[in-house]
Design a protein around this motif. Structure first.
Motif, PDB file in Angstrom:
ATOM      1  N   GLY B  26      25.821  31.327  21.606  1.00  0.00           N
ATOM      2  CA  GLY B  26      25.304  30.999  20.177  1.00  0.00           C
ATOM      3  C   GLY B  26      25.262  29.628  19.695  1.00  0.00           C
ATOM      4  O   GLY B  26      24.792  29.131  18.441  1.00  0.00           O
ATOM      5  N   GLU B  27      25.816  28.573  20.622  1.00  0.00           N
ATOM      6  CA  GLU B  27      25.482  27.195  20.181  1.00  0.00           C
ATOM      7  C   GLU B  27      24.114  26.744  20.294  1.00  0.00           C
ATOM      8  O   GLU B  27      23.765  27.085  21.369  1.00  0.00           O
ATOM      9  N   ASN B  28      23.835  25.863  19.457  1.00  0.00           N
ATOM     10  CA  ASN B  28      22.474  25.486  19.811  1.00  0.00           C
ATOM     11  C   ASN B  28      22.700  23.674  19.843  1.00  0.00           C
ATOM     12  O   ASN B  28      22.820  23.028  19.126  1.00  0.00           O
ATOM     13  N   PRO B  29      22.916  23.148  21.154  1.00  0.00           N
ATOM     14  CA  PRO B  29      23.183  21.838  21.589  1.00  0.00           C
ATOM     15  C   PRO B  29      22.069  20.789  20.860  1.00  0.00           C
ATOM     16  O   PRO B  29      22.471  19.539  20.824  1.00  0.00           O
ATOM     17  N   ALA B  30      20.870  21.478  20.673  1.00  0.00           N
ATOM     18  CA  ALA B  30      19.835  20.437  20.345  1.00  0.00           C
ATOM     19  C   ALA B  30      20.087  20.326  18.890  1.00  0.00           C
ATOM     20  O   ALA B  30      19.678  19.270  18.229  1.00  0.00           O
ATOM     21  N   GLN B  31      20.745  20.915  18.132  1.00  0.00           N
ATOM     22  CA  GLN B  31      21.024  20.514  16.648  1.00  0.00           C
ATOM     23  C   GLN B  31      22.115  19.940  16.596  1.00  0.00           C
ATOM     24  O   GLN B  31      23.239  20.144  16.124  1.00  0.00           O
ATOM     25  N   THR B  32      21.949  18.593  16.504  1.00  0.00           N
ATOM     26  CA  THR B  32      23.084  17.363  16.184  1.00  0.00           C
ATOM     27  C   THR B  32      23.054  17.103  14.829  1.00  0.00           C
ATOM     28  O   THR B  32      22.098  17.058  14.143  1.00  0.00           O
ATOM     29  N   ALA B  33      24.281  16.810  14.283  1.00  0.00           N
ATOM     30  CA  ALA B  33      24.429  16.496  12.997  1.00  0.00           C
ATOM     31  C   ALA B  33      23.217  15.167  12.701  1.00  0.00           C
ATOM     32  O   ALA B  33      22.845  15.147  11.600  1.00  0.00           O
ATOM     33  N   GLN B  34      23.245  14.435  13.550  1.00  0.00           N
ATOM     34  CA  GLN B  34      22.384  13.168  13.455  1.00  0.00           C
ATOM     35  C   GLN B  34      20.710  13.575  13.125  1.00  0.00           C
ATOM     36  O   GLN B  34      20.353  13.136  12.274  1.00  0.00           O
ATOM     37  N   ALA B  35      20.535  14.489  14.132  1.00  0.00           N
ATOM     38  CA  ALA B  35      19.085  15.012  13.955  1.00  0.00           C
ATOM     39  C   ALA B  35      18.908  15.816  12.719  1.00  0.00           C
ATOM     40  O   ALA B  35      17.790  15.566  12.098  1.00  0.00           O
ATOM     41  N   LEU B  36      19.685  16.599  12.571  1.00  0.00           N
ATOM     42  CA  LEU B  36      19.564  17.388  11.220  1.00  0.00           C
ATOM     43  C   LEU B  36      19.648  16.540  10.005  1.00  0.00           C
ATOM     44  O   LEU B  36      18.675  16.850   9.076  1.00  0.00           O
ATOM     45  N   GLU B  51      15.822  22.616  -1.127  1.00  0.00           N
ATOM     46  CA  GLU B  51      16.221  23.767  -0.480  1.00  0.00           C
ATOM     47  C   GLU B  51      16.572  23.599   1.136  1.00  0.00           C
ATOM     48  O   GLU B  51      17.444  23.820   1.742  1.00  0.00           O
ATOM     49  N   GLU B  52      15.205  22.978   1.644  1.00  0.00           N
ATOM     50  CA  GLU B  52      15.095  23.093   3.260  1.00  0.00           C
ATOM     51  C   GLU B  52      16.171  21.877   3.750  1.00  0.00           C
ATOM     52  O   GLU B  52      16.783  21.995   4.489  1.00  0.00           O
ATOM     53  N   ALA B  53      16.070  20.906   2.700  1.00  0.00           N
ATOM     54  CA  ALA B  53      16.965  19.598   3.132  1.00  0.00           C
ATOM     55  C   ALA B  53      18.291  20.219   3.196  1.00  0.00           C
ATOM     56  O   ALA B  53      19.335  19.808   4.061  1.00  0.00           O
ATOM     57  N   LEU B  54      18.628  21.061   2.190  1.00  0.00           N
ATOM     58  CA  LEU B  54      20.220  21.293   2.024  1.00  0.00           C
ATOM     59  C   LEU B  54      20.444  22.262   3.069  1.00  0.00           C
ATOM     60  O   LEU B  54      21.568  21.850   3.861  1.00  0.00           O
ATOM     61  N   GLU B  55      19.719  22.959   3.730  1.00  0.00           N
ATOM     62  CA  GLU B  55      19.847  23.713   4.717  1.00  0.00           C
ATOM     63  C   GLU B  55      20.293  23.139   5.995  1.00  0.00           C
ATOM     64  O   GLU B  55      20.931  23.456   6.930  1.00  0.00           O
ATOM     65  N   LYS B  56      19.036  22.093   6.162  1.00  0.00           N
ATOM     66  CA  LYS B  56      19.668  21.235   7.041  1.00  0.00           C
ATOM     67  C   LYS B  56      20.859  20.335   7.070  1.00  0.00           C
ATOM     68  O   LYS B  56      21.494  20.385   8.297  1.00  0.00           O
ATOM     69  N   LEU B  57      21.263  20.064   5.949  1.00  0.00           N
ATOM     70  CA  LEU B  57      22.719  19.338   5.536  1.00  0.00           C
ATOM     71  C   LEU B  57      23.787  20.357   6.142  1.00  0.00           C
ATOM     72  O   LEU B  57      24.800  19.952   6.475  1.00  0.00           O
ATOM     73  N   ASP B  58      23.506  21.688   5.682  1.00  0.00           N
ATOM     74  CA  ASP B  58      24.526  22.455   5.872  1.00  0.00           C
ATOM     75  C   ASP B  58      24.810  22.661   7.424  1.00  0.00           C
ATOM     76  O   ASP B  58      25.940  22.706   7.735  1.00  0.00           O
ATOM     77  N   ALA B  59      23.386  22.849   8.074  1.00  0.00           N
ATOM     78  CA  ALA B  59      23.804  23.092   9.469  1.00  0.00           C
ATOM     79  C   ALA B  59      24.269  21.610  10.158  1.00  0.00           C
ATOM     80  O   ALA B  59      25.095  21.750  11.028  1.00  0.00           O
ATOM     81  N   ALA B  60      23.968  20.400   9.525  1.00  0.00           N
ATOM     82  CA  ALA B  60      24.638  19.262  10.189  1.00  0.00           C
ATOM     83  C   ALA B  60      26.007  19.404   9.901  1.00  0.00           C
ATOM     84  O   ALA B  60      26.691  18.878  10.930  1.00  0.00           O
ATOM     85  N   LEU B  61      26.654  19.723   8.943  1.00  0.00           N
ATOM     86  CA  LEU B  61      28.189  19.773   8.756  1.00  0.00           C
ATOM     87  C   LEU B  61      28.556  20.699   9.521  1.00  0.00           C
ATOM     88  O   LEU B  61      29.895  20.350   9.871  1.00  0.00           O
ATOM     89  N   GLU B  62      27.814  21.671  10.372  1.00  0.00           N
ATOM     90  CA  GLU B  62      28.287  22.684  10.973  1.00  0.00           C
ATOM     91  C   GLU B  62      28.139  22.331  12.692  1.00  0.00           C
ATOM     92  O   GLU B  62      28.896  23.163  13.336  1.00  0.00           O
ATOM     93  N   ALA B  63      27.409  21.296  12.675  1.00  0.00           N
ATOM     94  CA  ALA B  63      26.925  20.964  14.061  1.00  0.00           C
ATOM     95  C   ALA B  63      28.114  20.533  14.880  1.00  0.00           C
ATOM     96  O   ALA B  63      29.153  20.046  14.604  1.00  0.00           O
ATOM     97  N   GLU B  64      28.171  20.885  16.184  1.00  0.00           N
ATOM     98  CA  GLU B  64      29.115  20.809  17.281  1.00  0.00           C
ATOM     99  C   GLU B  64      29.145  19.242  17.476  1.00  0.00           C
ATOM    100  O   GLU B  64      30.446  18.589  17.548  1.00  0.00           O
ATOM    101  N   ASP B  65      28.035  18.581  17.668  1.00  0.00           N
ATOM    102  CA  ASP B  65      27.924  17.405  18.003  1.00  0.00           C
ATOM    103  C   ASP B  65      27.714  16.517  16.477  1.00  0.00           C
ATOM    104  O   ASP B  65      26.687  16.551  16.010  1.00  0.00           O
ATOM    105  N   LYS B  66      28.991  15.649  16.301  1.00  0.00           N
ATOM    106  CA  LYS B  66      28.911  14.918  14.989  1.00  0.00           C
ATOM    107  C   LYS B  66      28.829  13.253  15.138  1.00  0.00           C
ATOM    108  O   LYS B  66      28.985  12.607  14.357  1.00  0.00           O
ATOM    109  N   GLY B  67      28.194  13.095  16.208  1.00  0.00           N
ATOM    110  CA  GLY B  67      28.232  11.900  16.578  1.00  0.00           C
ATOM    111  C   GLY B  67      27.097  10.848  16.063  1.00  0.00           C
ATOM    112  O   GLY B  67      26.095  11.512  15.571  1.00  0.00           O
ATOM    113  N   GLY B  68      27.107   9.520  15.897  1.00  0.00           N
ATOM    114  CA  GLY B  68      26.117   8.848  15.322  1.00  0.00           C
ATOM    115  C   GLY B  68      25.880   9.023  13.608  1.00  0.00           C
ATOM    116  O   GLY B  68      24.972   8.756  13.198  1.00  0.00           O
ATOM    117  N   VAL B  69      26.884   9.570  13.096  1.00  0.00           N
ATOM    118  CA  VAL B  69      26.708   9.876  11.530  1.00  0.00           C
ATOM    119  C   VAL B  69      27.884   9.417  10.772  1.00  0.00           C
ATOM    120  O   VAL B  69      29.059   9.744  11.560  1.00  0.00           O
TER     121      VAL B  69
END
Lengths: 362, 146
Positions: B26-36, B51-69
């Protein structure tokens, strides 16, 4: 590596009989035709090594095709799935690194051919078929970049669509409007796994037949008469020795690709967003990045077109008998300039902050 | 031919050891907080749907990898966008990348070096040695032929 040399020396009993049985049916000893000794130098083996890398790309590509889903909604996640499995990740990394090695050896082969004036009469056909191969290789690299369907791929895809519009009637196949029933990503996949490799295989066949027919170009050192004289006196070896060299160099290429795959596995970006531009192209297309920044989208068509036009016209412009690079200084200087320009543009593209591109485009 | 067979055998032996050992389901390791976050910033830069930008930020806050932000800046930008304060969110998003030069998405996820990579490294070194040895043998054989 014991390849047929026409004379199954050293083989006795069953091995000899087996060899004779195979040879009578497949005519492998015909491969032992004579080639000049210099054909086995690395510089003259690069074409074969490129072909070896291509065959390895086909092998790894066949494995990846079993796991990749080219539909736009599933493409990215299928690549992530491949990357998450260690073996899948290794094969994908191998495919990635082999493609880089493939373009490097192909370019070096082209430069060697240029430096030794192997495009001159009567070998213009070899050069022209090689130019077509170079274009097809570019197409394979480009379509391969799109398939991973991450942000970088999405941007490459966007460029593809914009260039299709720019080309008008000539770009119809590359346009999403070509058909409503099959997405452009699936058609790009079809191009990558069947159309382009089949075309490449066909042109490689023509290229090799012409090399066989017209023979490998002579060592380019001295006056034209000296070169002809040396070519007549040169020691000849069976072509199978050349094949064995290619096989071992290909083995080295595979080893290097494995080491690179281990040290730096192929990565993947986030799922792409249409209509934004925040990434840079892979290194082999990076030279186009600053050109697009400076001159806009048109440069993505004009610059490669100029390069290809130059390659096509070369054998018809440089018609002297001289082959020695030291006696063709102006042509060599031109080539050095082109290579330098490519290197400077690539480095500049690498150090440029991508956001500037976004701002300019925005 | 023997060398090629050895390579194939080594890879075949290695492949069971390289079976799935990746990320949790279920994890998508390519979706890092920094990239999103970068994608969200670019979406706003290009004046696309917030709205699309908000979706990206939602996903960024939930991302496993939150490095570089800068997580605080990311949360603030997310909150501003939720309240449809697009300009403020845009400005805050610029502060999400502490290094100031991370406007480079490109590759965001590389699999970690594991057993598979170590096996590949060893097999790769062996294959290089085999190739080099074969080339040396060829050179000697060709000299004798010539």
């Amino acid at each position: 590596m014991d390849l047929p040399s026409g004379e199954p020396a050293g083989r006795t009993g069953t091995a000899r009989r087996t060899w004779e049985w195979i040879d009578q049916r497949f005519g492998l000893s015909a491969l032992a035709y004579p080639v000049p000794q210099h054909a086995n130098a690395l510089a003259y083996t690069l074409g074969g090594v490129t072909l070896g890398a291509f065959l390895l790309l086909v092998a790894t590509g066949i494995y990846l095709a079993q796991l990749y889903d080219p539909t736009p909604t599933a493409a990215h996640s299928s690549i992530v799935d491949i990357t998450e499995s260690s073996f899948g990740s290794l094969v994908r990394s191998l495919h990635f690194w082999l493609s880089s090695i493939f373009i490097v050896t192909l370019t070096l082969h082209l430069l060697r051919t240029f430096a030794t004036a192997a495009y001159k009469a009567p070998r213009e056909g070899i050069w022209l078929s090689g130019t077509v191969l170079f274009l097809l290789a570019g197409g394979l690299l480009f379509t391969g970049t799109i398939l991973k369907w991450d942000q970088e791929a999405q941007e490459a895809f966007g460029h593809n669509v914009e260039i299709a519009d720019l080309l008008g009637i000539f770009g119809f196949w590359f346009s999403p409007e070509f058909t409503d029933s099959v997405s452009l990503l699936i058609r790009t996949y079809v191009a990558h796994v069947s159309i382009l490799p089949l075309l490449l295989g066909g042109v490689v066949g023509v290229h090799l037949l012409l090399v066989k027919r017209l023979k490998i170009s002579p060592l380019a050192s001295g006056t034209p008469d000296e070169i002809d004289r040396r070519a007549r006196d040169e020691v000849q070896l069976p072509f199978t020795t050349h094949l064995a060299r290619i096989a071992y160099w290909t083995l080295l290429v595979l080893g290097i690709a494995l080491v690179l795959s281990a040290l730096r596995p192929a990565g993947i970006g986030p799922e792409g967003v249409e209509g934004i531009e925040i990434t840079k192209p892979p290194w082999y297309f990076l030279w186009l990045y600053p050109l697009e920044n400076w001159f806009g989208l048109d440069s993505l068509v004009v610059a490669p077109a100029l390069l290809v036009a130059g390659l096509v016209l070369l054998p018809f412009l440089d018609r002297s008998r001289e082959r020695d690079p030291r006696r063709r200084r102006s042509w060599i200087a031109l080539a050095v300039l082109v290579v330098l320009a490519w290197a400077v543009l690539t480095v500049y593209g690498y150090v440029t902050v991508p956001v500037s591109h976004v701002e300019e485009m925005g | 031919m023997r060398a090629l067979l050895l390579v194939v055998a080594a890879l075949a032996l290695a492949s069971p050891a390289l079976a799935d050992e990746g990320m949790p389901e279920g994890e998508n390791p390519a979706q890092t907080a920094q990239a999103l976050s970068l994608q969200a910033l670019a979406i706003l830069d290009w004046g696309l749907s917030h709205e699309e930008a908000l979706e990206k930020l939602d996903a960024a806050l939930e991302a496993e990898d939150k490095g570089g932000v800068d997580l605080r800046a990311l949360r603030a930008a997310h909150e501003a966008l939720e309240q449809e304060e697009v300009e403020k969110a845009h400005e805050l998003l610029h502060g999400v990348f502490p290094s100031g030069v991370s406007h480079l998405a490109g590759v965001t996820y590389r699999p970690a070096v594991g057993v598979g990579e170590i096996v590949a490294l060893i097999v790769g070194a062996l294959v290089i040695a085999l190739g080099a040895f074969g080339l040396m043998r060829r050179r000697r054989a060709e000299r004798a032929l010539a």
